[in-house]
Design a protein around this motif. Structure first.
Motif, short mmCIF file in Angstrom:
data_model
loop_
_atom_site.label_atom_id
_atom_site.label_comp_id
_atom_site.label_asym_id
_atom_site.label_seq_id
_atom_site.Cartn_x
_atom_site.Cartn_y
_atom_site.Cartn_z
N GLU A 50 -5.20 12.54 -3.48
CA GLU A 50 -6.23 12.62 -2.45
C GLU A 50 -6.59 11.22 -1.95
O GLU A 50 -6.10 10.20 -2.46
N VAL A 105 -1.94 1.59 -1.00
CA VAL A 105 -1.89 0.30 -1.69
C VAL A 105 -0.53 0.16 -2.38
O VAL A 105 0.08 -0.91 -2.37
N VAL A 152 -11.39 -3.81 -8.30
CA VAL A 152 -10.96 -2.49 -7.86
C VAL A 152 -9.54 -2.28 -8.38
O VAL A 152 -8.62 -2.98 -7.96
N SER A 163 -6.89 -0.37 -7.81
CA SER A 163 -6.36 0.61 -6.87
C SER A 163 -5.08 1.24 -7.41
O SER A 163 -4.82 2.43 -7.20
N1 LIG Z 1 -7.68 -5.17 0.20
C1 LIG Z 1 -8.43 -4.35 -0.58
N2 LIG Z 1 -9.50 -4.87 -1.24
C2 LIG Z 1 -10.26 -4.08 -2.01
N3 LIG Z 1 -10.06 -2.76 -2.16
C3 LIG Z 1 -8.99 -2.17 -1.56
C4 LIG Z 1 -8.14 -2.96 -0.72
N4 LIG Z 1 -7.21 -2.14 -0.20
C5 LIG Z 1 -7.46 -0.90 -0.71
N5 LIG Z 1 -8.55 -0.93 -1.52
C6 LIG Z 1 -9.11 0.19 -2.25
O1 LIG Z 1 -8.11 0.81 -3.00
C7 LIG Z 1 -8.31 2.19 -3.06
C8 LIG Z 1 -7.04 2.89 -2.70
O2 LIG Z 1 -6.80 2.76 -1.33
P1 LIG Z 1 -5.54 3.41 -0.59
O3 LIG Z 1 -5.60 2.94 0.81
O4 LIG Z 1 -4.34 3.12 -1.36
O5 LIG Z 1 -5.87 4.95 -0.66
P2 LIG Z 1 -4.94 6.13 -0.15
O6 LIG Z 1 -4.53 6.82 -1.33
O7 LIG Z 1 -3.91 5.59 0.74
O8 LIG Z 1 -5.99 7.00 0.64
P3 LIG Z 1 -5.84 7.69 2.09
O9 LIG Z 1 -5.28 9.01 1.84
O10 LIG Z 1 -7.25 7.73 2.56
O11 LIG Z 1 -4.98 6.80 2.90
C9 LIG Z 1 -9.43 2.52 -2.11
O12 LIG Z 1 -10.59 2.79 -2.86
C10 LIG Z 1 -9.61 1.27 -1.32
O13 LIG Z 1 -10.97 1.08 -1.03
#
Ligand SMILES: Nc1ncnc2c1ncn2[C@@H]1O[C@H](COP(=O)(O)OP(=O)(O)OP(=O)(O)O)[C@@H](O)[C@H]1O
Ligand code: SF4
Ligand SMILES: [Mg+2]
Lengths: 587, 324, 344
Positions: free
Chosen positions: C44, C51, C23, C25
């Motif tokens: 979004e 992350v 992934v 991220s």
């Molecule tokens: N520990 C992990 N292991 C695997 N995948 C992860 C992990 N942490 C986050 N992800 C993946 O990374 C991607 C980004 O996640 P993140 O939490 O940064 O999104 P976000 O932009 O903060 O979204 P939101 O607005 O919903 O908080 C997601 O698809 C999530 O599933």
């Protein structure tokens, strides 16, 4: 996921392997316990005929262990052989079996009394003279009154329910029911007279020649009326023997210590070698056996010796077996033939069963020759006083049965092709179940078909096999059973199982031996005062029962007992069918 | 209330089941007389034990014993068993309550000691397994845990006796029960094997429960917060993770301990410890109603107590359930 | 600007290896931030904002997380620093305010205890001193009767108060870098405004560098100096707040602007919503990750599908990642997008 489960499977296997190897290690270490090719330190069965490790050294504690508890340690309230054996450590009855190995151990001698009883009035009156100088543990001299009181209290089966009822049945009690219900009326009781402090006179309802056996019962051991606490007396029975109670934690532990007021001069049969005796009650049987085999426990208190699991070790490992004794008991395993259920009303059909049965197969079911017993030739165990060999069915030659003779008998009975009937047994007892199945097989050889039916042992006598109505209605033609004597003499063995007059509506011990001639012989033997004559009457009772074919005996029971190498003065008491407790010591 | 229901149920089972099986009062009584008893004696015993009275009357007598006490004839005289009196054993004729009180310290020592061992080992194993999920340690300990819950105690008990006492001679003779007050060292030495064996059975469950709980808790947002604050990992795990995991563990602990205090039946039998559990086995084997009643009530009291304590602890641990 | 910036993130990559694949991220993110300034990171759900912020704090643990690139904070690289060192910086030098204050505070400890704990890890002071400090902090974030509320538990607070408490906790050690991950998402609109005001005031007071993470451009509109728009783990537009609001050049940013909720507009009547669903981070679409959802992808001669566009300077300090030519972007914005956004 897959990796995970494989890994845990490996972990479990490893853990199990550890456990299993540990068990194996236990066994092998025991084997290497004795070193190499030395001559055996002891002989298997040595304790049956001689004193093993004789020693007069004093000191130490004798550790005894018990899987359950005594019915009671109150001498007026006990019935089990091991309880009687044990209570002689701290009490003295009027007579006792000589604490020596072999047949001589079946002889009665005086204990509290100087000697055996003197009969008069044709065997209806028995007089005992007490030894002088015997004292209770507190130093009070023992008198005939204490004996009278002890027997009187044992009559009250409501307060002291566990003991035998010989004195209730045979003494001339009139309306007297014991000192608890009839306070201060001891003098009105006709059962026992005490003309002076040293003399006890028993008055019987009818003559009984073997009264010295009754005088051996622990209920004749003196109890000081002032110290009697009824049901609570067992907490601390007052001692006259070489040991006395120091502690009795009910159900848990008993500790006996030397009785300072016991005088060896008044007691030719006992010694006071141990400083103390400790009994652990309610022990896990497997673990207790383990500790016995490792010598942490000196002697196990029970009636059949080592348990089923330890038995294997004892019999298969010669290093262990040399310290074991296979002791004959006053017990026969047999099956009753019910004359109420046709065609077993015909003596020939019954004889067919006795011929067809494979006794050696049943011997295996009970544990084989060492732990189970010998193949029985007749009902009366061969070790008992007065036994005469009696092999009407040629069992010695054909322990597997005689099919031809059986077929002849079937013809004579008018059932040449055999017949069908039901055999009952106590479901909880594996040996009895195997016996029923074995009989099903061996009788099947001559066309006798058996339906096998188990009943709960708690109600076997009250509701099923011991209830003639039920047995008849349900066609219980054969009923698996067994019986042990209270003491190794004809009366104690036979009376309850062959006298037809003891048969009641339910709860029977005689499961259907009905022969007026046998009843007559029983009466004769009871009244006969000459021991030799009495014994030969019992031998003829044995013959008659076999001839009537009411009972199919197959095993004269043995117990397999273990004496750790450190145990001194150990031998099997012919009377109790276990180690004699009185002589045991550890130094 | 619960005690009441428990006592009635025990009573009913004891009397109704044999009745339904067709046993009369005398049949019942025949269990409590010597082996030479005749019909007359059995009948008298039935009267003495009150088996002919209606069930309600018999139960009333039992309740009366608890609140008022009872008198009994012990032979030379009449004795009063003061309230709360649990009656006298049908078989041994000993008063039940002193018997129970006598055995209580043993069961208490066994259960509490084992509880300490299994909580410490179970919980710490669970925590370590959770933190190293998938590691060799995790797989090994979970495998052993599985063995722990599935192996019967009379097996592990006898095996451990054979190894540690008979082969290695590391521990004392369990059967020589010594009270804590007399000699704490011998007390502990004699009990260590039963503790460990019993704890093995329970620790397994606690390890699994803790591991599952920890895995869940450690992925909670507040754990992330704790880390974001800069807490050292050990503090994160113990102070924040473990504390939240302990709630379900405590619930289970309350139940387990309550039941155990009512008698660690198998362990006591295996190690020949004369505690309440051993007493219960004998009571049931002998069909000894007063003893059975005593044991059931003791067990019920402990279960209620343990649950009460757990409820209180709950409030201490989790402010959300605190009474407002 | 001869010195390097206070926070300088260069080519940050955070990849997770999972059973289904890697992934990505965060995939090559670069930005920088000075003390006293505010950066808004917008994107979004699932675009990798959280992350990123956890990555800066060094909270990606375990073997599955693979962090590469550089994170320079006040002259040291946090990616190569030891875990223990980064832990000491956490809470003191850099702190974080989380999205959901209810689940982010430990339910079993009082609010005060949690602030005290945060303070005492980094300051060797007695409990009572720390407690005074906690009460002080609670007062500063606008919690009434802080002396009394310090012993309350999180569940006894309202949502807004909890977030204030979270802020108090994050600020308790006077951090130089504060990351607020969607600090207002769980709150209702009026409270949102209050919290944002509070954060602005506090930032001024403490002069810290602030990163506000949100999926809602409206939240960062007034607060931020710079804005970084993220899509599928990558920066697709980066510039000053003015650039993003008045001269946005990326079709995705246009979509975000169109879906901005406003107090004077019903959320349902968004004008240019971004259609379709966010992309998978394991099988990222070929070329421009946005192309399956982009209304203009057919205007790049197939490049959108085939090639990953580079992040290019369209103006000094304004970066865009799109294959459309500068003229195309500006024409589209002026002629097609802006008019629609303005016809409210
Ligand atoms: N520990 C992990 N292991 C695997 N995948 C992860 C992990 N942490 C986050 N992800 C993946 O990374 C991607 C980004 O996640 P993140 O939490 O940064 O999104 P976000 O932009 O903060 O979204 P939101 O607005 O919903 O908080 C997601 O698809 C999530 O599933
Ligand atoms: S590169 Fe193509 S698909 Fe991506 S944003 Fe630009 S126009 Fe749309
Ligand atoms: Mg997020």
């Amino acid at each position: 996921m897959k990796i995970r489960s494989t890994a845990s499977a490996v972990a479990i296997t490893a853990a199990l392997a550890l456990v299993v190897s540990a068990c194996g290690g236990g066994g092998s270490a025991k084997k290497t316990g004795g070193s190499g090719a030395e001559a055996p330190a002891s002989q298997y069965n040595a304790g049956v005929t001689q004193v093993v490790n004789p020693s007069d050294k004093t000191g130490g504690t004798l550790h005894m262990g018990m899987p359950g508890d005594f019915d009671s340690v109150d001498p007026g309230d006990q019935y089990y052989g091991y309880a009687w054996n044990f209570s002689r450590l701290y009490t003295r009855a009027l007579t006792m079996f000589k604490p020596v190995p072999g047949k001589e151990g079946l002889e009665l001698v005086g204990d509290l009394a100087e000697g055996l009883g003197k009969a008069s009035d044709g065997g209806k009156t028995w007089t005992y003279t007490l030894r002088k100088g015997i004292k209770f543990e507190d130093g009070t001299p023992v008198t005939s009154k204490d004996v009278k009181y002890a027997v009187a209290r044992s009559l009250d089966k409501e307060i002291l329910p566990s003991g035998p009822t010989y004195f209730n049945d045979w003494l001339d009690n009139g309306d007297y029911t014991g000192p608890y219900k009839m306070k201060d009326k001891l003098d009105s009781w006709k059962g026992i007279d005490t003309p002076d402090d040293q003399t006890v006179v028993f008055h019987l309802k009818k003559a009984y020649g073997g009264f010295d056996y009754f005088a051996m019962l622990p209920s004749t051991a003196p109890v000081p009326a002032a110290k009697d606490t009824g049901t609570k007396y067992k907490e601390h029975p007052v001692a006259t023997g070489p040991y006395m109670f120091k502690a009795h934690e009910l159900g848990k532990r008993i500790e006996l210590v030397k009785n300072p007021n016991w005088d060896a001069a008044t007691d030719p049969n006992r010694k006071q070698l141990n400083d103390s005796v400790e009994v652990l009650l309610g022990q896990n049987e497997d673990d207790l056996d383990q500790r016995l085999l490792s010598g942490k426990i000196d002697v196990k208190i029970n009636s059949t010796g080592v348990g089923a699991n330890a038995r294997k070790t004892v019999l298969t490992d010669d290093k262990v077996k040399q310290y074991a004794d296979s002791a004959p008991l006053d017990r026969t395993w047999f099956t009753n033939l019910n004359a109420d259920v046709p065609p077993l009303d015909n003596v020939h059909c019954r004889k067919a069963v006795l011929y067809a049965a494979d006794r050696s197969a049943i011997q295996g079911a009970y544990g084989g020759p060492d732990a189970g017993g010998e193949v029985a030739l007749s009902l009366m165990p061969s070790k008992m006083t007065g036994y005469e060999k009696n092999d009407l069915y040629g069992v010695e030659a054909n322990p597997g049965g005689d099919v031809n003779k059986a077929k002849e008998e079937l013809k004579a009975c008018g059932q040449p092709n055999g017949f069908s009937t039901t055999i009952s047994f106590r479901v909880e007892r594996a040996a009895e179940k195997q016996t029923a199945e074995s009989l099903q097989q061996s009788l099947g050889r001559v066309g006798i078909k058996l339906e096998v039916k188990g009943f709960p042992q708690g109600d076997y006598f009250k509701l099923y096999a011991g209830k003639p109505d039920f047995a008849k209605k349900n066609g219980l033609g054969l009923m698996v059973y067994g019986w042990g004597a209270d003491y190794p003499e004809g009366f104690g063995f036979f009376q309850q199982i062959v006298d037809s007059r003891v048969i009641r509506a339910a709860g029977n011990t005689n499961l259907g031996v009905k022969d007026p001639e046998i009843d007559k012989l029983v009466d004769q033997a009871a009244a006969e005062q000459d021991a030799t004559k009495r014994n030969s009457i019992w031998a003829s009772v044995d013959k008659k029962v076999m001839d009537d074919a009411f009972i199919l005996p197959y095993v004269w029971a043995h117990g397999l007992f273990y004496r750790p190498p450190t145990l001194k003065n150990a031998f099997i008491s012919q009377n109790f069918g276990m180690y004699e407790f009185l002589t045991l010591s550890t130094q | 209330m619960l005690l009441f229901v428990v006592s009635i149920a025990t009573f009913a089972i004891f009397f109704l089941v044999p009745r339904l099986a067709g046993m009369s009062a005398d049949d019942l009584a025949s269990r409590y007389v010597g082996k030479a008893a005749n019909d007359q004696m059995i009948h008298e015993a039935a009267i003495r034990l009150g088996f002919n009275d209606p069930l309600v009357v018999q139960y009333g007598r039992f309740v009366k014993g608890i609140f008022v006490g009872v008198d009994r004839n012990y032979g030379p005289g009449i004795e009063h068993c003061p309230a709360p009196c649990l009656g006298y054993s049908y078989v041994t004729q000993n008063p039940v309550l002193p018997d129970l009180l006598d055995r209580l310290p043993i069961t208490l020592s066994l259960a509490l000691g084992a509880a300490v061992v299994w909580v410490v080992f179970g919980v710490s194993t669970g925590v370590l397994s959770a933190l190293r999920r998938g590691s060799f340690f995790d797989r090994l300990s979970m495998g052993v845990a599985l063995a722990g819950v599935s192996l019967p105690i009379f097996f592990t008990g006898i095996v451990s006796l054979a190894i540690f006492r008979d082969q290695l001679g590391l521990v004392g003779d369990v059967a020589d029960w010594v009270p804590f007050s007399e000699d704490p060292l011998t007390w502990a030495n004699n009990l260590i094997l039963p503790w460990v064996t019993l704890a093995f059975l329970y620790a397994a469950g606690y390890a699994r429960l803790t591991r599952a709980g920890m895995l869940e808790t450690m992925s909670e947002d507040y754990i992330r917060t704790a880390r974001a604050k800069g807490l050292p990992e050990r503090m994160v795990v113990v102070k924040h993770g473990l504390r939240a995991t302990l709630t379900p563990v405590m619930t289970m602990f309350g139940l387990d301990l309550g039941l155990l205090l009512g008698g660690a039946v198998l362990t006591e039998s295996t190690f020949s410890l004369p505690g309440i559990g051993k007493y219960a086995v004998d009571a049931i084997n002998n069909n000894d109603l007063p003893q059975v009643m005593g044991v059931t009530l003791t067990a019920a009291v402990f279960i209620i107590l343990a649950n009460l304590i757990v409820d209180l602890l709950y409030a201490v641990v989790d402010p959300r359930v605190r009474l407002t | 600007m001869s010195e390097s910036p206070f926070l300088d993130v260069k080519d940050l990559k955070i990849h997770f290896s999972t059973d289904d694949g890697v992934v990505k991220s965060v995939d090559g993110l670069s930005f920088s931030l000075e003390r006293g300034k505010t950066l808004g990171i917008v994107g979004e759900s699932g675009s990798g904002k959280s992350v990123t912020s956890l990555g800066i704090l060094g909270l990606h643990r375990g073997k599955s997380a693979n962090v590469s690139g550089e994170i320079w904070l006040d002259g040291e690289d946090l990616v190569t620093a030891s875990q223990e060192h980064v832990r000491r910086l956490r809470g003191r030098k850099m702190a974080m305010i989380f999205q959901d204050p209810l689940s982010s505070m430990h339910p079993f400890y009082s609010v005060g205890d949690q602030i005290i704990e945060a303070y005492r890890i980094h300051h060797k002071v007695s409990k009572s001193v720390a407690r005074k400090h906690a009460i002080d902090m609670l007062g500063r974030v606008g919690i009434p009767e802080p002396k009394r509320r310090v012993d309350s538990y999180p569940h006894e607070f309202s949502g807004g108060m909890r977030q204030r408490a979270m802020i108090a906790m994050a600020l308790s050690c006077d951090p130089e870098l504060l990351i607020a991950d969607e600090p207002t998402t769980a709150l209702d609109v009026t409270v949102q405004a209050q919290i944002l005001d509070l954060m602005r005031d506090l930032q001024r007071e403490f002069n810290s560098a602030l990163i506000i993470i949100t999926h809602d451009l409206g939240v960062v509109a007034e607060l931020s100096n710079d804005i970084l728009v993220m899509y599928a783990g990558k920066c697709i537009e980066y510039g000053s707040a003015e650039d993003i609001f008045y001269r946005p050049e990326h079709p995705y940013t246009w979509g975000l602007l169109g879906s901005m909720p406003r107090l004077d507009r019903e959320p349902t009547e968004r004008l240019l919503p971004v259609k379709g669903t966010p992309p998978s981070l394991i099988n990222v679409p070929s070329g421009c990750a946005f192309h399956p959802r982009c209304p203009y992808s057919d205007q790049t001669d197939g490049q959108s599908k085939a090639e990953i566009p580079a992040l290019i300077n369209t103006d000094p300090g304004h970066l865009v990642r799109c294959h459309l030519s500068r003229t195309q972007r500006r024409t589209l914005w002026e002629n097609e997008v802006k008019p629609v956004l303005e016809t409210q």
